[in-house]
Write a protein that holds these residues in place. Structure first.
Motif, mmCIF file in Angstrom:
data_model
loop_
_atom_site.group_PDB
_atom_site.id
_atom_site.type_symbol
_atom_site.label_atom_id
_atom_site.label_comp_id
_atom_site.label_asym_id
_atom_site.label_seq_id
_atom_site.Cartn_x
_atom_site.Cartn_y
_atom_site.Cartn_z
ATOM 1 N N GLU A 1 29.064 44.859 64.918
ATOM 2 C CA GLU A 1 29.510 43.664 64.858
ATOM 3 C C GLU A 1 30.698 43.659 66.124
ATOM 4 O O GLU A 1 31.074 42.555 66.663
ATOM 5 N N LEU A 2 31.487 44.617 66.386
ATOM 6 C CA LEU A 2 32.308 44.708 67.464
ATOM 7 C C LEU A 2 31.676 44.499 68.901
ATOM 8 O O LEU A 2 32.445 43.898 69.752
ATOM 9 N N THR A 3 30.519 44.880 68.882
ATOM 10 C CA THR A 3 29.598 44.677 70.158
ATOM 11 C C THR A 3 29.611 43.126 70.473
ATOM 12 O O THR A 3 29.483 42.652 71.477
ATOM 13 N N HIS A 4 29.291 42.469 69.276
ATOM 14 C CA HIS A 4 29.299 41.140 69.261
ATOM 15 C C HIS A 4 30.555 40.482 69.864
ATOM 16 O O HIS A 4 30.524 39.275 70.757
ATOM 17 N N LEU A 5 31.685 41.133 69.636
ATOM 18 C CA LEU A 5 33.111 40.583 70.176
ATOM 19 C C LEU A 5 33.101 40.885 71.264
ATOM 20 O O LEU A 5 33.440 39.996 72.276
ATOM 21 N N TRP A 6 32.747 42.119 71.755
ATOM 22 C CA TRP A 6 32.897 42.420 72.989
ATOM 23 C C TRP A 6 32.036 41.486 74.283
ATOM 24 O O TRP A 6 32.495 40.860 74.979
ATOM 25 N N LEU A 7 30.841 41.277 73.596
ATOM 26 C CA LEU A 7 30.142 40.094 74.535
ATOM 27 C C LEU A 7 30.848 38.774 74.591
ATOM 28 O O LEU A 7 30.641 38.257 75.636
ATOM 29 N N HIS A 8 31.060 38.278 73.337
ATOM 30 C CA HIS A 8 32.051 37.157 73.625
ATOM 31 C C HIS A 8 33.141 37.239 74.397
ATOM 32 O O HIS A 8 33.287 36.104 75.202
ATOM 33 N N ARG A 9 33.717 38.098 74.290
ATOM 34 C CA ARG A 9 34.725 38.299 75.280
ATOM 35 C C ARG A 9 34.409 38.319 76.886
ATOM 36 O O ARG A 9 35.220 37.721 77.574
ATOM 37 N N ALA B 1 38.775 51.537 63.338
ATOM 38 C CA ALA B 1 39.463 52.258 64.483
ATOM 39 C C ALA B 1 38.647 52.934 65.165
ATOM 40 O O ALA B 1 38.769 52.956 66.564
ATOM 41 N N ALA B 2 37.664 53.719 64.702
ATOM 42 C CA ALA B 2 36.922 54.436 65.472
ATOM 43 C C ALA B 2 36.114 53.702 66.289
ATOM 44 O O ALA B 2 35.744 54.214 67.683
ATOM 45 N N ALA B 3 35.476 52.756 65.638
ATOM 46 C CA ALA B 3 34.417 51.957 66.498
ATOM 47 C C ALA B 3 35.207 51.365 67.496
ATOM 48 O O ALA B 3 34.322 51.128 68.604
ATOM 49 N N ARG B 4 36.348 50.649 67.131
ATOM 50 C CA ARG B 4 37.072 50.078 68.423
ATOM 51 C C ARG B 4 37.418 50.860 69.652
ATOM 52 O O ARG B 4 37.424 50.749 70.720
ATOM 53 N N GLU B 5 37.683 52.391 69.184
ATOM 54 C CA GLU B 5 38.155 53.212 70.212
ATOM 55 C C GLU B 5 36.751 53.477 70.996
ATOM 56 O O GLU B 5 36.891 53.485 72.261
ATOM 57 N N ALA B 6 35.903 53.780 70.365
ATOM 58 C CA ALA B 6 34.536 54.113 71.036
ATOM 59 C C ALA B 6 34.144 52.958 72.101
ATOM 60 O O ALA B 6 33.590 53.398 73.286
ATOM 61 N N LEU B 7 34.134 51.688 71.702
ATOM 62 C CA LEU B 7 33.630 50.849 72.313
ATOM 63 C C LEU B 7 35.070 50.119 73.512
ATOM 64 O O LEU B 7 34.599 49.322 74.132
ATOM 65 N N GLY B 8 36.001 50.783 73.261
ATOM 66 C CA GLY B 8 37.246 50.420 74.152
ATOM 67 C C GLY B 8 37.935 48.986 74.004
ATOM 68 O O GLY B 8 38.343 48.142 74.596
ATOM 69 N N LEU B 9 37.846 48.367 72.641
ATOM 70 C CA LEU B 9 38.219 47.394 72.305
ATOM 71 C C LEU B 9 39.640 47.267 71.903
ATOM 72 O O LEU B 9 39.910 48.089 70.792
ATOM 73 N N ALA B 10 40.547 46.303 72.108
ATOM 74 C CA ALA B 10 41.881 46.335 71.348
ATOM 75 C C ALA B 10 42.264 45.015 70.819
ATOM 76 O O ALA B 10 43.369 45.026 70.236
ATOM 77 N N ASP B 11 41.212 44.179 70.641
ATOM 78 C CA ASP B 11 41.412 42.826 69.723
ATOM 79 C C ASP B 11 41.851 43.310 68.201
ATOM 80 O O ASP B 11 41.252 44.104 67.660
ATOM 81 N N PRO B 12 42.751 42.517 67.883
ATOM 82 C CA PRO B 12 43.167 42.606 66.290
ATOM 83 C C PRO B 12 41.833 42.252 65.620
ATOM 84 O O PRO B 12 41.349 41.150 65.562
ATOM 85 N N VAL B 13 41.461 43.184 64.546
ATOM 86 C CA VAL B 13 40.149 42.831 63.586
ATOM 87 C C VAL B 13 40.716 42.990 62.277
ATOM 88 O O VAL B 13 41.382 43.943 61.785
ATOM 89 N N THR B 14 40.364 41.946 61.289
ATOM 90 C CA THR B 14 40.646 41.994 59.804
ATOM 91 C C THR B 14 39.112 41.978 59.434
ATOM 92 O O THR B 14 38.262 41.480 59.672
ATOM 93 N N VAL B 15 39.179 42.930 58.155
ATOM 94 C CA VAL B 15 37.972 43.171 57.585
ATOM 95 C C VAL B 15 38.114 42.350 56.136
ATOM 96 O O VAL B 15 39.045 42.560 55.571
ATOM 97 N N PHE B 16 36.993 41.626 55.835
ATOM 98 C CA PHE B 16 36.940 40.862 54.535
ATOM 99 C C PHE B 16 35.741 41.413 53.692
ATOM 100 O O PHE B 16 34.852 41.514 54.283
ATOM 101 N N GLN B 17 35.790 41.278 52.322
ATOM 102 C CA GLN B 17 34.566 41.741 51.580
ATOM 103 C C GLN B 17 34.148 39.980 51.008
ATOM 104 O O GLN B 17 34.946 39.604 50.515
ATOM 105 N N ALA B 18 33.089 39.716 51.492
ATOM 106 C CA ALA B 18 32.677 38.376 50.707
ATOM 107 C C ALA B 18 32.104 38.552 49.188
ATOM 108 O O ALA B 18 31.904 39.605 49.199
ATOM 109 N N GLN B 19 31.763 37.556 48.625
ATOM 110 C CA GLN B 19 31.400 37.840 47.194
ATOM 111 C C GLN B 19 30.189 37.506 46.879
ATOM 112 O O GLN B 19 29.507 37.386 45.796
#
Length: 181
Positions: free
Chosen positions: A63-71, A6-24
């Motif tokens: 990781e969110l910057t990759h999303l921002w660039l993609h958008r 949430a803090a990273a999304r706010e700092a980067l101004g992103l509103a996209d829904p993001v889900t976090v997963f832990q891989a095994q």
């Protein structure tokens, strides 16, 4: 994890829904999967054991910057479409590896390297400074539990002074170049 996201999304101004997963799997790191209406950040290995607070925000910011660039490249008219998207370059890179034009392969390689540097800047923005971003970068790439960002940067400067500062890597610049940038 969710507070850091949430803090990273706010700092980067992103509103996209993001889900976090832990891989095994055992490799420490993170990656983002961008879907049309949302994104998934996949954490791997012991990353949550090694990173806390600003470092976790730096990881999310990267990781969110990759999303921002993609958008920014959205062909649907949203964002600011680039003349040649990363998806186009991926296709050209695949074609080049099958005997196509090597210039496209080099263009795609350089774009991937610069994209990582941009994502590292997003890490610093999300974390509120370069120190947690450098600590995160070094911890994720080495597995170290404790990193002195100032000492690592000094080592990076020393190494850069004797190295040509060019990278032979295909998708991510060497860690010392990323820390310096």
């Amino acid at each position: 994890v969710h507070d850091a996201l949430a803090a990273a999304r706010e700092a980067l101004g992103l509103a996209d829904p993001v889900t976090v997963f832990q891989a095994q799997d055992g490799a420490m790191g993170a990656r983002i999967l961008v879907l049309p209406a949302e994104a998934h950040i996949v954490l791997s290995g012991s990353v949550l054991d090694k990173l806390q607070g600003p470092e976790l925000r730096a990881l999310m910011g990267h990781e969110l910057t990759h999303l921002w660039l993609h958008r920014q490249q959205a062909p649907s008219g949203e964002g600011h479409a680039m003349p040649l998207s990363m998806g186009d370059l991926d296709a050209l890179m695949a074609e080049a590896s099958d005997g196509g034009d090597a210039a496209w392969l080099e263009t795609a390689r350089r774009l991937a390297l610069h994209t990582e540097l941009l994502a590292d800047r997003g890490a610093a923005l999300a974390a509120g400074g370069w120190e947690p971003a450098v600590r995160t970068l070094v911890k994720v790439s080495t597995g170290m539990a404790h990193v002195d960002a100032h000492a690592y940067l000094q080592q990076a400067l020393e190494l850069e002074s004797v190295d040509s500062a060019s990278t032979g890597h295909s998708t991510h610049p060497e860690t010392f170049l990323r820390a310096r940038a």
